[in-house]
Design an enzyme around this catalytic site. Sequence first.
Site, short mmCIF file in Angstrom:
data_model
loop_
_atom_site.label_atom_id
_atom_site.label_comp_id
_atom_site.label_asym_id
_atom_site.label_seq_id
_atom_site.Cartn_x
_atom_site.Cartn_y
_atom_site.Cartn_z
N CYS A 129 0.80 -1.23 0.00
CA CYS A 129 0.00 0.00 0.00
C CYS A 129 0.83 1.28 0.00
O CYS A 129 0.75 2.06 -0.95
CB CYS A 129 -0.95 0.00 1.19
SG CYS A 129 -2.22 -1.26 1.02
N LYS A 162 2.95 2.28 -3.25
CA LYS A 162 2.17 2.56 -4.46
C LYS A 162 1.19 3.73 -4.25
O LYS A 162 0.96 4.53 -5.15
CB LYS A 162 1.43 1.31 -4.95
CG LYS A 162 0.12 1.01 -4.27
CD LYS A 162 -0.63 -0.11 -4.97
CE LYS A 162 -1.82 -0.58 -4.16
NZ LYS A 162 -2.83 0.42 -3.87
P1 NAD Z 1 -4.49 -8.69 -3.63
O1 NAD Z 1 -3.55 -8.61 -4.78
O2 NAD Z 1 -4.12 -9.46 -2.42
O3 NAD Z 1 -5.90 -9.28 -4.14
C1 NAD Z 1 -6.55 -8.84 -5.29
C2 NAD Z 1 -7.40 -9.99 -5.80
O4 NAD Z 1 -8.19 -9.52 -6.89
C3 NAD Z 1 -6.57 -11.17 -6.35
O5 NAD Z 1 -6.98 -12.36 -5.71
C4 NAD Z 1 -6.91 -11.19 -7.85
O6 NAD Z 1 -6.93 -12.50 -8.39
C5 NAD Z 1 -8.30 -10.57 -7.84
N1 NAD Z 1 -8.71 -10.02 -9.14
C6 NAD Z 1 -8.01 -9.21 -9.98
N2 NAD Z 1 -8.75 -8.92 -11.08
C7 NAD Z 1 -9.95 -9.53 -10.92
C8 NAD Z 1 -11.13 -9.61 -11.71
N3 NAD Z 1 -11.22 -8.97 -12.87
N4 NAD Z 1 -12.16 -10.33 -11.24
C9 NAD Z 1 -12.07 -11.00 -10.06
N5 NAD Z 1 -10.97 -10.96 -9.27
C10 NAD Z 1 -9.92 -10.24 -9.70
O7 NAD Z 1 -4.83 -7.19 -3.25
P2 NAD Z 1 -5.18 -6.59 -1.80
O8 NAD Z 1 -3.94 -6.43 -1.02
O9 NAD Z 1 -6.33 -7.32 -1.25
O10 NAD Z 1 -5.63 -5.11 -2.22
C11 NAD Z 1 -6.84 -4.88 -2.90
C12 NAD Z 1 -7.09 -3.39 -2.91
O11 NAD Z 1 -7.28 -2.93 -1.57
C13 NAD Z 1 -5.95 -2.55 -3.47
O12 NAD Z 1 -6.48 -1.45 -4.14
C14 NAD Z 1 -5.20 -2.12 -2.23
O13 NAD Z 1 -4.49 -0.91 -2.44
C15 NAD Z 1 -6.33 -1.91 -1.26
N6 NAD Z 1 -5.94 -2.05 0.14
C16 NAD Z 1 -5.07 -3.03 0.53
C17 NAD Z 1 -4.75 -3.17 1.87
C18 NAD Z 1 -3.76 -4.22 2.30
O14 NAD Z 1 -3.30 -4.14 3.45
N7 NAD Z 1 -3.45 -5.21 1.50
C19 NAD Z 1 -5.31 -2.32 2.83
C20 NAD Z 1 -6.22 -1.35 2.41
C21 NAD Z 1 -6.52 -1.22 1.05
#
Ligand code: NAD
Length: 438
Positions: A266, A269
């Site tokens: 996070c 990026k």
């Molecule tokens: P991640 O990479 O762990 O998971 C994303 C998931 O989305 C993956 O499993 C992927 O296969 C799936 N995906 C991608 N395209 C898809 C589609 N078209 N249809 C269905 N599934 C699809 O990501 P994350 O860490 O969970 O982060 C997700 C979002 O949340 C990001 O924008 C991130 O910045 C935000 N976020 C993350 C955190 C964190 O701590 N990881 C905290 C707050 C916000």
Amino acid sequence: MRIIVVGTGYVGLVTGACFAESGVTVTCVDNNAEKIQQLKNGNIPIYEPGLESIVKRNVEKKRLRFTTVLTDCLDDSEVIFIAVGTPPGEDGSADLKHVLDVAHEIGRSMTHHMVVVTKSTVPVGTSEKIREAIRGELDRRKARLDFDVASNPEFLKEGAAVDDFLKPERIVIGVDNEKSTEVMRRLYMPFVLNNHPILFMDIASAEITKYAANAMLASRISFMNEIANLCDILGADINHVRKGIGSDSRIGSKFLYAGTGYGGSCFPKDVKALIKTARDNGYELHVVTATEMANEYQKNIIFKKISKHFGNDLKNKIIAVWGLSFKPKTDDIREASSISLISKLLSAGAKVKAYDPAAMEETRKVLGESIEYAVDPYEAARYADALALMTEWSEFHLPDFSVLNSIMNSRVIFDGRNIYDPAELRKHGFTYFGIGRR
Ligand code: NAD
């Protein structure tokens, strides 16, 4: 109530499982068939404390299910969360491909009114792009369906994600009408019985709140790292400075720890994306830009210290690395300082033996067999010329220094998280290097 969560990563899976825990029926969708199969088999694809039991319980109660096919569950759901990844594009902006792919898919298959909620971290204006994508698909198939968009950025922390979601300090929701306000209020009510607020605001403000929060936290880290580096030069101790400033209630004591720079999926990026958003709009965010520059410097700090200690000759030196994940209690190694350090050590001709309680598998996917993966911390340290502590997992806090003393080739510790007492280490015969510790 029925809802859908698209994306079953760190955010989506926790979101789906925690909503199911509150009694909602949740379908989690992901286009990664292997991940969905794993979840259907009862295996959790990520390491996150407390997640496995909550997923299992809700699957058994039939409140939580998994699919790769969005159309399987669209019929009867009121709300659909988009929680897919928004990785950095080449120019630093957030890559919205996955988010917009999902929006198009929703538009192609929607059958009734839904609130489409963005949980992914996205720049201002993305909800409008989502609205346009869905509207475009509905128009193409001549469907006269109504829908709403909302923004609900997520503030959970990896390593404490379940707890953060179940007991949030605040929930931020961007909406543009009463109907979606009410749906979101109903959905989140069970999570604010502790009287923490649901903050309703306009959509643009909700979108930028997430970036502002991460940029502020990142800037605290970079600020402390710079002061620590100055302490190193001037012979002061950052831990005293941290306590000295942290007891001022205007500053507060949290997030004031010096270290090897921020990493994870996070902060790096989101800081980049915020800078890019500002530039695209003709504005320069000087503080945020400096935060990023300071972090780039800091991510190399341990390598610089190791290199200097060995007179810039690391050829065939064996360096033990304790901790690979970007922080404790997660297997996430995205942008982890350990990976930058290891890459630099390998380029300089050193050999690396690493140990992490949870992130070895993820590291192997990135570094392959270029390093040795040890079965425990002591095996990593055996015959090492130096030990670099990169992640402050609890099990690294009180190692047996007399054992370490007897198995290491030379007794040098680079403490990237300032968890050891330099005086105690010296007593055990170690040369100690921390971050801003004299
Ligand atoms: P991640 O990479 O762990 O998971 C994303 C998931 O989305 C993956 O499993 C992927 O296969 C799936 N995906 C991608 N395209 C898809 C589609 N078209 N249809 C269905 N599934 C699809 O990501 P994350 O860490 O969970 O982060 C997700 C979002 O949340 C990001 O924008 C991130 O910045 C935000 N976020 C993350 C955190 C964190 O701590 N990881 C905290 C707050 C916000």
